[in-house]
Scaffold this active site. Structure first.
Site, PDB file in Angstrom:
ATOM      1  N   ASP A 109       0.858  -1.181   0.000  1.00 57.44           N
ATOM      2  CA  ASP A 109       0.000   0.000   0.000  1.00 57.44           C
ATOM      3  C   ASP A 109       0.895   1.233   0.000  1.00 57.44           C
ATOM      4  O   ASP A 109       2.068   1.154   0.375  1.00 57.44           O
ATOM      5  CB  ASP A 109      -0.895  -0.043   1.245  1.00 57.44           C
ATOM      6  CG  ASP A 109      -1.702   1.221   1.413  1.00 57.44           C
ATOM      7  OD1 ASP A 109      -2.347   1.638   0.438  1.00 57.44           O
ATOM      8  OD2 ASP A 109      -1.667   1.809   2.512  1.00 57.44           O
ATOM      9  N   ASP A 132      -1.963  -0.812   5.939  1.00 59.02           N
ATOM     10  CA  ASP A 132      -2.288  -0.281   7.270  1.00 59.02           C
ATOM     11  C   ASP A 132      -3.733   0.161   7.399  1.00 59.02           C
ATOM     12  O   ASP A 132      -4.219   0.376   8.506  1.00 59.02           O
ATOM     13  CB  ASP A 132      -1.387   0.910   7.604  1.00 59.02           C
ATOM     14  CG  ASP A 132      -1.781   2.153   6.809  1.00 59.02           C
ATOM     15  OD1 ASP A 132      -1.898   2.044   5.569  1.00 59.02           O
ATOM     16  OD2 ASP A 132      -1.975   3.213   7.410  1.00 59.02           O
ATOM     17  N   ASP A 162      -7.355  -1.789   3.133  1.00 58.48           N
ATOM     18  CA  ASP A 162      -6.424  -2.875   2.806  1.00 58.48           C
ATOM     19  C   ASP A 162      -6.896  -4.226   3.336  1.00 58.48           C
ATOM     20  O   ASP A 162      -6.351  -5.265   2.957  1.00 58.48           O
ATOM     21  CB  ASP A 162      -5.031  -2.580   3.399  1.00 58.48           C
ATOM     22  CG  ASP A 162      -4.413  -1.315   2.830  1.00 58.48           C
ATOM     23  OD1 ASP A 162      -4.564  -1.091   1.616  1.00 58.48           O
ATOM     24  OD2 ASP A 162      -3.808  -0.556   3.599  1.00 58.48           O
TER      25      ASP A 162
END
Length: 667
Positions: free
Chosen positions: A346, A555, A559
């Protein structure tokens, strides 16, 4: 009951994480609620007391009673599971364990039987704990969206209702600072909305009439009226919950080698034991020596050494990682991690810090960096926008004196306006240039407008956010605001490439320009931008369909579906959302990306130790079984050989507990 599952508690030792959920703070209390954990603890305690009594020379009746109590505490559930398996005409390792333990006690080797009971009961408790935590995590996201919303009636009457009561076409009022109650479109008002929980965008985005907003996102300083476009059960938040649950249910549960062979092994051992007992008796052999031989066979062939061949290396690796700020939920996660060949990352909050910083200040001709920063910081001083904090921090770092501003007004989606020393200062989005007549071309801005437009374009091409500073309708300069890369990110990505031979890919909900800029700085060759949570999960499913084994490092709440879909989900523990942390297989307590390749290397070494241990244990079992079948294996020698191999493989695995093992993996 699994014979090899192991887990670490979810997040012990992270009391410094702001806003840590109660579930994380009470991991031990949650574990003790499980009956499997309580019985395992009691069984282990009775085993320890029995061993201590035996070593201290207590009467045999005392330590026999303690060992038998250990049998009862830890063995009743496996015995029940074994009976259920037998009723279904299957034979599993639970049956083998119970029979082997009882056989050991029958011929006086009650210690061996109690050890088997403790091993199986403990592993089963660990598996139950992990299963409970995983199931609980799916519902954690439900706290993101509010339970109540303010519905606006046609006569402007306001009514507080449950979000489940909202229907498509209803209008809801979202006050400043509130979470949006439903997916919909803004029909009145404007504000900055923090959508990072859904899209991953690092900064709040301006939302006005006609713009879409999502349930669970956080409204800024303006009031919004939102027309509901989806019922609560079909919102983005609800879809994320559904995706996480579906991925958790449908993702094939990977098994360790010993789990894959346990059924066949159990059948072979039981069949061989019955043969050793039945055939000689049918041929007229004496009952007592025949029974002794069969029981000796079952003991030396019991899976105790095989279990310990697998468990200590994996548990030692989990414990070693825990000491270095990495929590691994299970041994299965380690086995999966060693085979990963694609690591998806990410952007916001993972590769970057997730906090805006002012990078470069571009003053126009005749203006200094200090003047631009001083005026911008003065106007932003009373603002709660994240960019305001970045501007003030930049002024402090450069030791710029910030004057006082009066009559400060914030315009959602555009910026702030204030009066500094008799001059009107505007700070905000490039759209302010048009309102000030400072766009490229003629007007008050003239050539300055063309110059600032070029600066804005250059800043945006670099993947940063442009913030313009205008004084008395004339452009003064441009601030380049970026999401700073984590200092260890580039090195971690390079080590993933070099040490693991894995490919990296950036998956982000942010726009492509920002994604490519961060990827270039971090050394990630492949970028997929503008992704919603379901898009990230779909991308990982596509990689898996093509034969890749994937890990996802993230995080945010957005996600979580991808983490559940990936073979290994890795979450940042300090800034990670509750759902991301609960869904992940691995948690980076210190948010250090450099531990990802280190853990993967150590997982590969643990696998090599497991294979070596299985060879040692298997060789000893084959040798002892052959001796017992082909000749006469004395029971004490059989027990000594069996226990000796158990000790050897256990000590070999525990070598991975040493700090040097982690240091070599990190080197």
């Amino acid at each position: 009951m699994s014979t090899t599952s192991a887990a670490a508690p979810t997040r012990p030792g992270v009391p410094d994480r702001p806003g840590a959920p109660p579930a994380a703070r009470s991991a031990l209390r949650s574990a003790l609620v499980l009956p499997e954990v309580r019985w395992a603890a009691l069984s282990l305690a009775l085993f320890a007391l029995g061993g201590a009594a035996q070593l201290l020379g207590a009467p045999p009746l005392v330590w026999w009673a303690l060992y038998l109590a250990c049998y009862a505490a830890g063995g009743w559930e496996p015995a029940l599971e074994g009976l259920r398996a037998l009723r279904e005409r299957t034979l599993d390792v639970d049956v083998l364990m119970v029979v082997a333990a009882l056989a050991a006690a029958a011929i006086g080797q009650v210690l061996d039987g109690a050890l088997l009971i403790v091993i199986f009961t403990t592993s089963g408790a660990l598996e139950a704990f992990v299963t409970r935590r995983t199931a609980d995590s799916v519902g954690a996201l439900l706290t993101l969206a509010p339970d109540r919303a303010t519905r606006v009636h046609v006569d402007d009457r306001l009514e507080e209702v449950d979000v489940e009561q909202l229907a498509v076409g209803d209008t809801v009022l979202v006050r400043p600072g509130e979470r949006v109650g439903a997916d919909g479109v803004v029909v009145a008002g404007s504000s900055d909305v923090d959508q990072s929980s859904v899209t991953g965008e690092p900064l709040p985005v301006g939302r006005g009439v006609g713009d879409e907003v999502f349930a669970g996102t956080v409204n800024g300083t303006g009031a919004l009226r939102v027309e509901v476009r989806r019922p609560a059960g079909e919102s983005v938040v609800a879809r994320i919950v559904a995706m996480v649950a579906e991925a958790a249910e449908t993702k094939a549960r990977s098994q360790l080698f010993i789990e894959r062979v346990e059924q066949r092994y159990s059948v072979v051992v039981v069949a061989a034991t019955l043969t050793l007992l039945g055939v000689p008796l049918a041929a007229g052999a004496e009952f007592e020596p025949t029974l002794l031989r069969a029981m000796t066979f079952m003991i030396v062939a019991s899976p105790c050494a095989l279990v310990l061949a697998t468990m200590p290396p994996l548990l030692a690796t989990i414990a070693n990682a825990g000491r270095h700020g990495v929590l691994v939920r299970s041994a299965v996660a380690l086995e999966e991690l060693r085979g990963v060949d694609v690591v998806a990352l990410d952007k916001t909050g993972t590769l970057t810090r997730g906090e805006p910083v002012v990078g470069t200040v571009h003053p126009l001709a005749g203006t200094s960096v200090a003047e631009v920063l001083a005026l911008a910081a003065a106007a932003e001083r009373s603002s709660e926008h994240p960019v305001a904090g970045a501007v003030l921090a930049a002024a402090r770092e450069r030791e710029v004196v910030v004057p006082e501003a009066r009559d400060v007004v914030a315009t959602p989606g555009r910026g702030v306006t204030g009066r500094v020393g008799g001059r009107v200062v505007q700070v905000g989005a490039p759209a302010l240039l048009e309102a000030a007549g400072g766009g490229a071309g003629s007007g008050a801005g003239g050539g300055a407008g063309a110059e600032v437009a070029e600066l804005v374009a250059a800043v945006e091409r670099a993947g940063d956010t442009a913030v313009v500073v205008i004084v008395d309708d004339r452009p003064l300069g441009v601030l380049a605001v970026s999401d700073a890369l984590r200092p260890e990110a580039a090195d971690a990505v390079a080590r993933i490439h070099d040490r693991l031979g894995a490919r990296t890919v950036l998956l982000t909900g942010d726009h492509a320009t920002a994604g490519r800029a961060v990827a270039a700085r971090a050394g990630v060759p492949e970028v997929h931008a503008g992704l919603l949570p379901e898009d990230k999960a779909a991308h990982l499913r596509g990689l898996a369909d093509r034969g890749h084994r994937t890990a996802l490092v993230g995080d945010g709440i957005n996600d979580a579906p991808a983490m559940a879909t990936a073979h290994v989900g890795i979450a940042l523990g300090r800034r990670g959302s509750d759902l991301a942390v609960e869904t992940a297989d691995v948690i980076l307590v210190r948010d250090d990306l450099g531990t990802v390749p280190t853990l993967a290397v150590l997982a590969r070494r643990a696998h090599r130790v497991v294979v070596a241990n299985l060879v040692i244990a298997g060789t000893v079992i084959v040798a002892l079984v052959t001796w017992d079948v082909a000749g006469t294996l004395p029971l004490p020698l059989g027990v000594a050989g069996h226990e000796g191999s158990t000790v050897v493989v256990a000590l070999n695995g525990l070598r991975l507990l040493r700090r040097s093992a982690w240091d070599r993996a990190a080197a």
